[in-house]
Design an enzyme around this catalytic site. Structure first.
Site, PDB file in Angstrom:
ATOM      1  N   CYS A  43      -6.583   4.815   2.812  1.00 51.87           N
ATOM      2  CA  CYS A  43      -6.175   4.593   4.203  1.00 51.87           C
ATOM      3  C   CYS A  43      -6.116   5.939   4.924  1.00 51.87           C
ATOM      4  CB  CYS A  43      -4.832   3.888   4.256  1.00 51.87           C
ATOM      5  SG  CYS A  43      -3.582   4.676   3.245  1.00 51.87           S
TER       6      CYS A  43
ATOM      7  N   GLU B 177       1.627  -1.532   6.998  1.00 49.94           N
ATOM      8  CA  GLU B 177       0.930  -0.282   6.649  1.00 49.94           C
ATOM      9  C   GLU B 177      -0.558  -0.606   6.680  1.00 49.94           C
ATOM     10  OE1 GLU B 177       2.301   2.664   5.958  1.00 49.94           O
ATOM     11  OE2 GLU B 177       4.413   2.131   5.734  1.00 49.94           O
TER      12      GLU B 177
HETATM   13  P1  NAD Z   1      -7.214  -6.595   3.288  1.00 51.62           P
HETATM   14  O1  NAD Z   1      -6.583  -6.653   4.624  1.00 51.62           O
HETATM   15  O2  NAD Z   1      -8.513  -7.287   3.110  1.00 51.62           O
HETATM   16  O3  NAD Z   1      -6.223  -7.221   2.187  1.00 51.62           O
HETATM   17  C1  NAD Z   1      -4.952  -6.663   1.938  1.00 51.62           C
HETATM   18  C2  NAD Z   1      -4.044  -7.729   1.370  1.00 51.62           C
HETATM   19  O4  NAD Z   1      -3.725  -8.678   2.390  1.00 51.62           O
HETATM   20  C3  NAD Z   1      -4.654  -8.538   0.232  1.00 51.62           C
HETATM   21  O5  NAD Z   1      -3.661  -8.773  -0.737  1.00 51.62           O
HETATM   22  C4  NAD Z   1      -5.090  -9.827   0.913  1.00 51.62           C
HETATM   23  O6  NAD Z   1      -5.150 -10.932   0.053  1.00 51.62           O
HETATM   24  C5  NAD Z   1      -3.981 -10.008   1.945  1.00 51.62           C
HETATM   25  N1  NAD Z   1      -4.337 -10.782   3.147  1.00 51.62           N
HETATM   26  C6  NAD Z   1      -5.511 -10.775   3.823  1.00 51.62           C
HETATM   27  N2  NAD Z   1      -5.407 -11.539   4.936  1.00 51.62           N
HETATM   28  C7  NAD Z   1      -4.145 -12.026   4.971  1.00 51.62           C
HETATM   29  C8  NAD Z   1      -3.423 -12.880   5.873  1.00 51.62           C
HETATM   30  N3  NAD Z   1      -3.995 -13.376   6.962  1.00 51.62           N
HETATM   31  N4  NAD Z   1      -2.141 -13.154   5.599  1.00 51.62           N
HETATM   32  C9  NAD Z   1      -1.527 -12.637   4.501  1.00 51.62           C
HETATM   33  N5  NAD Z   1      -2.159 -11.840   3.607  1.00 51.62           N
HETATM   34  C10 NAD Z   1      -3.455 -11.541   3.841  1.00 51.62           C
HETATM   35  O7  NAD Z   1      -7.332  -5.050   2.902  1.00 51.62           O
HETATM   36  P2  NAD Z   1      -8.059  -4.382   1.668  1.00 51.62           P
HETATM   37  O8  NAD Z   1      -9.539  -4.475   1.859  1.00 51.62           O
HETATM   38  O9  NAD Z   1      -7.472  -4.853   0.384  1.00 51.62           O
HETATM   39  O10 NAD Z   1      -7.582  -2.855   1.843  1.00 51.62           O
HETATM   40  C11 NAD Z   1      -8.195  -1.957   2.711  1.00 51.62           C
HETATM   41  C12 NAD Z   1      -7.417  -1.809   4.001  1.00 51.62           C
HETATM   42  O11 NAD Z   1      -6.046  -1.512   3.741  1.00 51.62           O
HETATM   43  C13 NAD Z   1      -7.920  -0.636   4.834  1.00 51.62           C
HETATM   44  O12 NAD Z   1      -7.921  -1.002   6.182  1.00 51.62           O
HETATM   45  C14 NAD Z   1      -6.896   0.454   4.555  1.00 51.62           C
HETATM   46  O13 NAD Z   1      -6.828   1.447   5.549  1.00 51.62           O
HETATM   47  C15 NAD Z   1      -5.649  -0.355   4.471  1.00 51.62           C
HETATM   48  N6  NAD Z   1      -4.593   0.356   3.745  1.00 51.62           N
HETATM   49  C16 NAD Z   1      -3.557   0.874   4.457  1.00 51.62           C
HETATM   50  C17 NAD Z   1      -2.561   1.594   3.801  1.00 51.62           C
HETATM   51  C18 NAD Z   1      -1.420   2.213   4.562  1.00 51.62           C
HETATM   52  O14 NAD Z   1      -0.460   2.602   3.918  1.00 51.62           O
HETATM   53  N7  NAD Z   1      -1.481   2.337   5.875  1.00 51.62           N
HETATM   54  C19 NAD Z   1      -2.617   1.754   2.411  1.00 51.62           C
HETATM   55  C20 NAD Z   1      -3.672   1.193   1.717  1.00 51.62           C
HETATM   56  C21 NAD Z   1      -4.656   0.490   2.391  1.00 51.62           C
END
Ligand code: NAD
Length: 509
Positions: free
Chosen positions: A296, A262
């Site tokens: 998102c 997601e």
């Molecule tokens: P992010 O990608 O920085 O982090 C999200 C999570 O992933 C965190 O827990 C982080 O520690 C983990 N993470 C980061 N890199 C990783 C890797 N290589 N392997 C495993 N885990 C890893 O995102 P964010 O800044 O917390 O959130 C914002 C983003 O999330 C935006 O792009 C938003 O659109 C998206 N988002 C999408 C949805 C959806 O349902 N489509 C919902 C909420 C947020």
């Protein structure tokens, strides 16, 4: 206020980073300081999960799965019902903590916790509806059907902007399906995660169930990578940015695990010449500045028919002049702070790039200059008028910068809307049924969510939630999204005294 909330949930000082049920697994890892975006003051410190603690948690979860999968699904639903009840009791305090830790307004924080309650209700009903199909066999006196079994230990990686709801979308459904869950919350919002873990742990203890049914680990990217690489976790459900999803998806695919992704959105609202602007303007306003543009599903692009462009701009600019920005815990606040200083810097850089590339700033936002809020991550939102070839339209800037693009013909508007790498949410504002149906047809929106006369954000839990293209293709929450958390097994039973082969093959002994 904060101290009351922390006392209420019995959180003090430094908390251990890994929890299986109520038991903390002491980690020797370093400390993660949690800052409030309201004033950048520390709220608490969380110990990061180290590799040793991680191993212990996974083993505990594996053990719990062996018991939990043998609890009948409706009984598992009863546990989720109790959890939903607990959330109802704790809605006020948990919402306040969400607002405090993440920065979204109190109204939106209530909405987030309500979403948790709603998904619990949904999962309770679902626990009696994990249906498989039956088929007619081509062989006489044979019966064919499919059944669904739990997967095992489900790994949940979540983003900061929905610090608690996304976990519950996954965990409530995964639990009734017979799985146990290990949750790695965002390193930006570990405290609300800790509280959720405490609440579900109380329910597990009261029902004398294994603690490993719900586990929490703390840390950043590295801890998420351990999960992605771990064969013992058959499903990784990951919510976050596109780069994160690409990394997780590839790592999990290499070991033939399942991933449910997601990821980022770049959502558009088309406002046609037949739109009711009394609906369109508030929907665009809430979609763009709700959660300070950190959903998102936030509205990032307004694609407006040229005949109503002037009126849309004038009404929207007027609405932006009335935004109440401030302490998320103040009930009158529309827009709280961004999540942290990094997000503020990224937003300011986004405005600079927009101007350099020729975007016409209709409302130029920036750092909020107000003495009483100057220590927090407060910004004011922006609107820029650009044309359809503007390069930054392709990117998701996770902040309140709204682009407006003019169009002349609906086909052109849909093309502009679809011409981005992401495919999460979309909407059309029109009172014309032909326009609405075109938008919903296979010639129309290419997104996972397509709305008519409501905004791009604020999905209900009853539908499957997720998006296409770089948004990752995953579906969570309602409808039949539960199938992602189970494995399908096709069964054929022969109750005759012969052994006919399928396709009429003869194989005589
Ligand atoms: P992010 O990608 O920085 O982090 C999200 C999570 O992933 C965190 O827990 C982080 O520690 C983990 N993470 C980061 N890199 C990783 C890797 N290589 N392997 C495993 N885990 C890893 O995102 P964010 O800044 O917390 O959130 C914002 C983003 O999330 C935006 O792009 C938003 O659109 C998206 N988002 C999408 C949805 C959806 O349902 N489509 C919902 C909420 C947020």
């Amino acid at each position: 206020m904060l101290q009351n909330i922390l006392d209420h949930f019995q959180i003090n000082g430094v908390n251990e980073g890994s929890w299986t049920g109520q038991q903390s697994v002491i980690s020797s890892g370093s400390l993660l300081e949690v800052l409030s975006p309201h004033n950048n003051q520390p709220i608490a410190s969380i110990k990061l999960t180290d590799k040793q603690a991680y191993q212990k948690v996974v083993e505990e979860a594996q053990g719990a799965f062996l018991k939990w999968r043998n609890v009948p699904a409706p009984k598992r639903g009863e546990i989720v019902r109790q959890f939903g009840h607990k959330l109802r009791e704790e809605k006020e305090m948990l919402s306040k903590l969400v607002a405090h830790e993440m920065g979204k307004s109190l109204q939106e924080s209530y909405g987030e916790v309500q979403e948790m309650i709603d998904i619990c209700d949904f999962a309770v009903g679902l626990s009696r509806q994990l249906y498989g199909l039956t088929m007619h066999s081509e062989r006489p006196m044979h019966r064919m059907y499919e059944q669904w079994h739990p997967l095992g230990v489900v790994g949940i990686i979540s983003a900061f902007n929905f610090p608690v709801a996304v976990w519950s979308w996954n965990s409530a459904i995964a639990w009734v399906c017979g799985n146990v869950c290990i949750w790695k919350a965002s390193e930006k919002t570990p405290l609300t995660a800790l509280v959720c873990q405490k609440l579900i742990a109380e329910i597990l203890v009261a029902n004398q169930l294994p603690q490993g049914i719900s586990c929490l680990i703390s840390g950043a990217r590295e801890v998420g990578e351990w999960m992605s690489e771990d064969n013992r976790l058959p499903l990784i459900s990951a919510t976050g940015s596109v780069p994160m999803g690409k990394a997780v998806g590839q790592t999990v695919a290499k070991r033939f695990g399942k991933s449910l992704l997601e990821l980022g959105g770049n959502n558009a609202m088309i406002i046609t010449e037949n739109a009711d602007l009394n609906i369109a303007i508030p929907a665009a306003y809430f979609g763009a500045i709700g959660t300070s543009g950190q959903r998102c599903t936030s509205t990032r692009r307004l694609i407006v028919h040229r005949s109503v462009l002037e009126e849309v701009i004038s009404r929207l600019v007027n609405a932006y002049a009335q935004i109440t920005i401030g302490d998320p815990l103040d009930a009158k606040t529309h827009m709280g702070p961004l999540v942290d200083k990094l997000a503020v810097e990224s937003y300011l850089a986004g405005i600079d790039v927009c101007k350099k590339l020729g975007g016409q700033m209709l409302v130029e936002g920036g750092r909020l200059e107000a003495d009483h809020l100057k220590n927090g991550c407060y910004v004011t939102p922006s609107i820029a008028l650009v044309d359809a070839s503007f390069p930054n339209l392709q990117k998701e800037l996770f902040a309140p910068l709204l682009y407006i693009i003019a169009y002349d013909d609906l086909k052109e508007a849909v093309k502009i809307q679809n011409d981005v790498p992401q495919g999460l949410s979309s909407t059309i504002m029109t009172t014309n049924i032909r326009e609405a149906e075109y938008f919903l047809s296979h010639n129309g929106s290419d997104c996972g969510i397509a709305n008519v006369n409501i905004g791009t954000s604020g999905a209900e839990i009853g539908g499957a939630f997720g998006g296409e293209k770089e948004t990752g293709g995953g579906r969570e929450s309602g409808s039949d999204a539960w199938r992602n958390y189970m494995r399908r097994q096709t069964v054929t039973i022969n109750y005759s005294d012969e052994l006919p082969l399928s396709q009429g093959i003869k194989f005589e002994l």
